[in-house]
Design a protein around this motif. Structure first.
Motif, PDB file in Angstrom:
ATOM      1  N   LEU A 136       0.856  -1.183   0.000  1.00 60.41           N
ATOM      2  CA  LEU A 136       0.000   0.000   0.000  1.00 60.41           C
ATOM      3  C   LEU A 136       0.890   1.230   0.000  1.00 60.41           C
ATOM      4  O   LEU A 136       1.751   1.378   0.871  1.00 60.41           O
ATOM      5  CB  LEU A 136      -0.899   0.010   1.240  1.00 60.41           C
ATOM      6  N   SER A 137       0.681   2.091  -0.975  1.00 61.86           N
ATOM      7  CA  SER A 137       1.438   3.343  -1.047  1.00 61.86           C
ATOM      8  C   SER A 137       0.515   4.507  -0.711  1.00 61.86           C
ATOM      9  O   SER A 137      -0.556   4.651  -1.306  1.00 61.86           O
ATOM     10  CB  SER A 137       2.032   3.550  -2.440  1.00 61.86           C
ATOM     11  N   THR A 138       0.960   5.309   0.258  1.00 63.05           N
ATOM     12  CA  THR A 138       0.272   6.533   0.626  1.00 63.05           C
ATOM     13  C   THR A 138       1.211   7.694   0.316  1.00 63.05           C
ATOM     14  O   THR A 138       2.372   7.477  -0.053  1.00 63.05           O
ATOM     15  CB  THR A 138      -0.110   6.522   2.115  1.00 63.05           C
ATOM     16  N   LEU A 139       0.718   8.913   0.489  1.00 62.33           N
ATOM     17  CA  LEU A 139       1.526  10.083   0.172  1.00 62.33           C
ATOM     18  C   LEU A 139       2.012  10.772   1.440  1.00 62.33           C
ATOM     19  O   LEU A 139       1.212  11.135   2.306  1.00 62.33           O
ATOM     20  CB  LEU A 139       0.724  11.071  -0.678  1.00 62.33           C
ATOM     21  N   LEU A 140       3.324  10.942   1.530  1.00 64.68           N
ATOM     22  CA  LEU A 140       3.924  11.691   2.625  1.00 64.68           C
ATOM     23  C   LEU A 140       3.625  13.180   2.457  1.00 64.68           C
ATOM     24  O   LEU A 140       3.302  13.627   1.343  1.00 64.68           O
ATOM     25  CB  LEU A 140       5.436  11.465   2.654  1.00 64.68           C
ATOM     26  N   PRO A 141       3.741  13.966   3.501  1.00 65.37           N
ATOM     27  CA  PRO A 141       3.467  15.403   3.379  1.00 65.37           C
ATOM     28  C   PRO A 141       4.282  16.107   2.292  1.00 65.37           C
ATOM     29  O   PRO A 141       3.814  17.070   1.690  1.00 65.37           O
ATOM     30  CB  PRO A 141       3.819  15.955   4.767  1.00 65.37           C
TER      31      PRO A 141
END
Length: 133
Positions: free
Chosen positions: A18-23
């Motif tokens: 699962l890839s999410t977005l860092l700030p």
């Protein structure tokens, strides 16, 4: 693969990245186990995980499912809804769908889910690829 084949593929696989977005906009990939439910995909996480904090700020995510044989693979892009699970019952249902059985000690499992502040990440399946037809 077609959309119907993709649904069947997701029914038999349980592991992905699962890839999410860092700030800062960079991706944050993490290994997860999952199970589909009613056209979405459910993943367990806890409140203190980086992926959960990322999703609180930006719900976009991609799940890449790669079976042991490496092919075929499937990527699912969508938005994640954070679903609270204060009594652990949603995580227990997810555990059962992933493993096909109950935990060895259900009461202990539910207590751990509460202690770890577990929640469900519910991923919509907005875009699937690669698809054909």
């Amino acid at each position: 693969m077609t959309r119907d084949e993709a649904a069947a593929f997701l029914d038999k696989e349980t592991r992905g990245i699962l890839s999410t977005l860092l700030p800062d906009g960079n991706s944050h990939p993490t290994p997860v186990v999952f199970a589909p439910l009613n056209g979405d995909i459910e993943i367990s996480s806890s409140r203190d995980r980086v992926k959960t904090r990322n999703l609180e700020k930006d719900p976009r995510a991609t799940l890449c499912v790669i079976p042991e044989a490496f092919r075929p693979y499937l990527c699912v892009e969508g938005r994640i809804t954070l679903v609270d699970d204060p009594d652990g019952q949603k995580n227990l249902a997810l555990y059962r769908r992933i493993t096909g059985k109950d935990p060895d000690d259900t009461a202990e499992y539910l207590e751990a889910m509460k202690k770890e502040k577990r929640l469900i990440l519910r991923l919509s399946m907005d875009r699937l690829y690669p698809l054909t037809g």
